[in-house]
Design a protein around this motif. Sequence first.
Motif, PDB file in Angstrom:
ATOM      1  N   VAL A 125       0.815  -1.214   0.000  1.00 43.42           N
ATOM      2  CA  VAL A 125       0.000   0.000   0.000  1.00 43.42           C
ATOM      3  C   VAL A 125       0.845   1.258   0.000  1.00 43.42           C
ATOM      4  O   VAL A 125       0.352   2.347  -0.273  1.00 43.42           O
ATOM      5  CB  VAL A 125      -0.953   0.024   1.226  1.00 43.42           C
ATOM      6  N   ASP A 126       2.125   1.156   0.345  1.00 46.44           N
ATOM      7  CA  ASP A 126       2.951   2.354   0.458  1.00 46.44           C
ATOM      8  C   ASP A 126       3.634   2.751  -0.853  1.00 46.44           C
ATOM      9  O   ASP A 126       4.357   3.745  -0.882  1.00 46.44           O
ATOM     10  CB  ASP A 126       4.041   2.145   1.518  1.00 46.44           C
ATOM     11  N   LEU A 127       3.432   1.961  -1.881  1.00 47.42           N
ATOM     12  CA  LEU A 127       4.170   2.235  -3.115  1.00 47.42           C
ATOM     13  C   LEU A 127       3.882   3.631  -3.656  1.00 47.42           C
ATOM     14  O   LEU A 127       4.814   4.372  -4.006  1.00 47.42           O
ATOM     15  CB  LEU A 127       3.823   1.180  -4.180  1.00 47.42           C
ATOM     16  N   GLU A 128       2.622   4.012  -3.693  1.00 42.84           N
ATOM     17  CA  GLU A 128       2.304   5.330  -4.256  1.00 42.84           C
ATOM     18  C   GLU A 128       2.855   6.449  -3.374  1.00 42.84           C
ATOM     19  O   GLU A 128       3.349   7.454  -3.874  1.00 42.84           O
ATOM     20  CB  GLU A 128       0.792   5.470  -4.436  1.00 42.84           C
ATOM     21  N   ARG A 129       2.797   6.234  -2.058  1.00 42.85           N
ATOM     22  CA  ARG A 129       3.375   7.256  -1.173  1.00 42.85           C
ATOM     23  C   ARG A 129       4.883   7.370  -1.403  1.00 42.85           C
ATOM     24  O   ARG A 129       5.458   8.443  -1.454  1.00 42.85           O
ATOM     25  CB  ARG A 129       3.091   6.900   0.288  1.00 42.85           C
ATOM     26  N   ASP A 130       5.529   6.229  -1.568  1.00 41.93           N
ATOM     27  CA  ASP A 130       6.974   6.239  -1.806  1.00 41.93           C
ATOM     28  C   ASP A 130       7.318   6.932  -3.120  1.00 41.93           C
ATOM     29  O   ASP A 130       8.317   7.647  -3.223  1.00 41.93           O
ATOM     30  CB  ASP A 130       7.519   4.804  -1.825  1.00 41.93           C
ATOM     31  N   LEU A 131       6.476   6.711  -4.110  1.00 46.86           N
ATOM     32  CA  LEU A 131       6.729   7.376  -5.402  1.00 46.86           C
ATOM     33  C   LEU A 131       6.599   8.893  -5.259  1.00 46.86           C
ATOM     34  O   LEU A 131       7.343   9.660  -5.862  1.00 46.86           O
ATOM     35  CB  LEU A 131       5.755   6.853  -6.461  1.00 46.86           C
ATOM     36  N   GLN A 132       5.627   9.302  -4.443  1.00 45.13           N
ATOM     37  CA  GLN A 132       5.484  10.743  -4.224  1.00 45.13           C
ATOM     38  C   GLN A 132       6.695  11.314  -3.492  1.00 45.13           C
ATOM     39  O   GLN A 132       7.149  12.416  -3.773  1.00 45.13           O
ATOM     40  CB  GLN A 132       4.185  11.028  -3.446  1.00 45.13           C
ATOM     41  N   LEU A 133       7.218  10.544  -2.539  1.00 43.64           N
ATOM     42  CA  LEU A 133       8.417  11.003  -1.827  1.00 43.64           C
ATOM     43  C   LEU A 133       9.637  11.022  -2.746  1.00 43.64           C
ATOM     44  O   LEU A 133      10.530  11.858  -2.605  1.00 43.64           O
ATOM     45  CB  LEU A 133       8.694  10.084  -0.627  1.00 43.64           C
ATOM     46  N   LEU A 134       9.631  10.086  -3.689  1.00 43.73           N
ATOM     47  CA  LEU A 134      10.764   9.997  -4.615  1.00 43.73           C
ATOM     48  C   LEU A 134      10.935  11.300  -5.402  1.00 43.73           C
ATOM     49  O   LEU A 134      12.040  11.679  -5.774  1.00 43.73           O
ATOM     50  CB  LEU A 134      10.518   8.827  -5.571  1.00 43.73           C
ATOM     51  N   ARG A 135       9.827  11.974  -5.637  1.00 46.68           N
ATOM     52  CA  ARG A 135       9.861  13.214  -6.417  1.00 46.68           C
ATOM     53  C   ARG A 135      10.829  14.232  -5.820  1.00 46.68           C
ATOM     54  O   ARG A 135      11.478  14.991  -6.533  1.00 46.68           O
ATOM     55  CB  ARG A 135       8.456  13.825  -6.482  1.00 46.68           C
ATOM     56  N   GLU A 172       9.419  12.382  10.761  1.00 46.61           N
ATOM     57  CA  GLU A 172       8.124  11.877  10.289  1.00 46.61           C
ATOM     58  C   GLU A 172       8.296  10.801   9.216  1.00 46.61           C
ATOM     59  O   GLU A 172       7.347  10.463   8.540  1.00 46.61           O
ATOM     60  CB  GLU A 172       7.275  12.998   9.711  1.00 46.61           C
ATOM     61  N   ALA A 173       9.508  10.311   9.090  1.00 45.31           N
ATOM     62  CA  ALA A 173       9.798   9.341   8.030  1.00 45.31           C
ATOM     63  C   ALA A 173       9.336   9.886   6.688  1.00 45.31           C
ATOM     64  O   ALA A 173       8.778   9.191   5.855  1.00 45.31           O
ATOM     65  CB  ALA A 173       9.141   7.998   8.311  1.00 45.31           C
ATOM     66  N   ALA A 174       9.493  11.212   6.518  1.00 43.34           N
ATOM     67  CA  ALA A 174       9.003  11.850   5.305  1.00 43.34           C
ATOM     68  C   ALA A 174       9.959  11.651   4.132  1.00 43.34           C
ATOM     69  O   ALA A 174       9.659  12.018   3.025  1.00 43.34           O
ATOM     70  CB  ALA A 174       8.801  13.341   5.539  1.00 43.34           C
ATOM     71  N   LEU A 175      11.110  11.103   4.398  1.00 42.49           N
ATOM     72  CA  LEU A 175      12.050  10.815   3.319  1.00 42.49           C
ATOM     73  C   LEU A 175      12.153   9.309   3.166  1.00 42.49           C
ATOM     74  O   LEU A 175      12.060   8.575   4.136  1.00 42.49           O
ATOM     75  CB  LEU A 175      13.432  11.385   3.647  1.00 42.49           C
ATOM     76  N   LEU A 176      12.362   8.934   1.926  1.00 45.11           N
ATOM     77  CA  LEU A 176      12.588   7.517   1.685  1.00 45.11           C
ATOM     78  C   LEU A 176      13.966   7.137   2.204  1.00 45.11           C
ATOM     79  O   LEU A 176      14.909   7.899   2.034  1.00 45.11           O
ATOM     80  CB  LEU A 176      12.567   7.247   0.182  1.00 45.11           C
TER      81      LEU A 176
END
Lengths: 260, 186
Positions: free
Chosen positions: A2-12, B115-119
């Motif tokens: 479920v976190d894939l889309e959130r991770d992609l957003q963070l990747l930006r 906040e673990a806001a970074l990968l």
Amino acid sequence: MVDLERDLQLLRRDVVVPDTPDIADEVARRMAARAPAAKRARLSPRAALALAVLAALVLAAGAVAAIPDARHAVLRALGLEGVTVERVATQPHAPVAHTLRIGQPVSLERAAREVSFRPLVPRAVGNPDRVAVSFEAAGGELSLVYAPGRGLPRSRFTGVGLLVGELRGDLNPDLLKKAVGPGGRIRTLAIRGHRAIWIAGAPHELFYANAHGGAGVTKARLAGNVLLVQRGNVLVRIEGEMKLKEARRIAGSLRPSASG
Amino acid sequence: MGDRPLSEGRLIVRARDGDQRAYRELVEQNQTIAFRVAWAITGSAADAEDAAQDGFLKAFGALPRFRDGAPFRPWLLRIVANEAHNRRASTERRGRLALRVAEERRADDAVPSPEAALLDSERRDRLLAAVSRLGDRDRLAIVCRYLLELSEAEMAAAMRCRPGTVKSRLARALAHLRREIGETDG
């Protein structure tokens, strides 16, 4: 996952996107260069009338004579620095050049000293059989001549296998014009990131505007297939009886001369 | 142009009448997204610059056919994307889009994010590698949606598809991406 889309957003936030170049400036410059052809299609009636009056005045003054055959209606214009390619309504009929007027024969080493840019040599075809320099263009114009043979058929228009011309486009923005009739094909492309225009099919006319700044033409001849490439401030013309694939190969192999 | 900035609609009307200064404003407003979309398609900054320039020039010529009141950006991006796709098809360099991580962010990796806001760097690298391995269509969908944050209409323009198919294309790309990183739903 479920976190894939959130991770992609963070990747930006982490990914490097190349800086945007100043596209607006270059688009404005290219629009200005082709304005005479483009404006006719889009001007409001009032502006069109004003332009028509202005054009009549200019024509009456005899100031427009860069292309000898004024019967050509310019349908579309494209350009690189140093050359304008115009789509015209009628098939061109300039003479075929019997001898190439490309200036004094010199060695490549001397040519490199005399022109104001570093010569580019197409490694795909090796060193030229003949080198010439002329100074009708500001900064000099270099011609690399390759004899027919080794996969380079004799051109009907130049009499040689391959003709590579180089000049400073930035110093000669209006020097060359190419008029392409209905039978010719024009294609814009990029070769290793360098802007290029390919003209093929029916022969087209090559004009040299008067290099001394006045109206008129110093040279005009029919030309065959040609690839125009913008390499920094140097405009390179690659002319011969070849297809685009071969012209691309030659253009892609252009390297600064060791003697430059 | 006057003191007050003109609306996009007014700029379009003026540009359509041949006002090149108005069109320049439209170019300035849209050049970044146009360049980035072209970059996502071609994988090359130089090709993207050429494609964006050619696209803007073609769009200027096509303005008389632009429907009043329609959103301008998707219309423009479709033209730029066409240029970029054509350039990619014809260019001898067919490199893949190379996604890189900013060095500065790498330096930050040592600092835990509250906040673990970074990968974390390991997950980020896995994700980047997986995106890079995707096919062109899937990668473009992911990049347009998550890196460029395009709307559905803009994504449709960039991917040369109908807006109605954007969601299914994106869902397929996400499924392929999950498979690439070795994770599955559920």
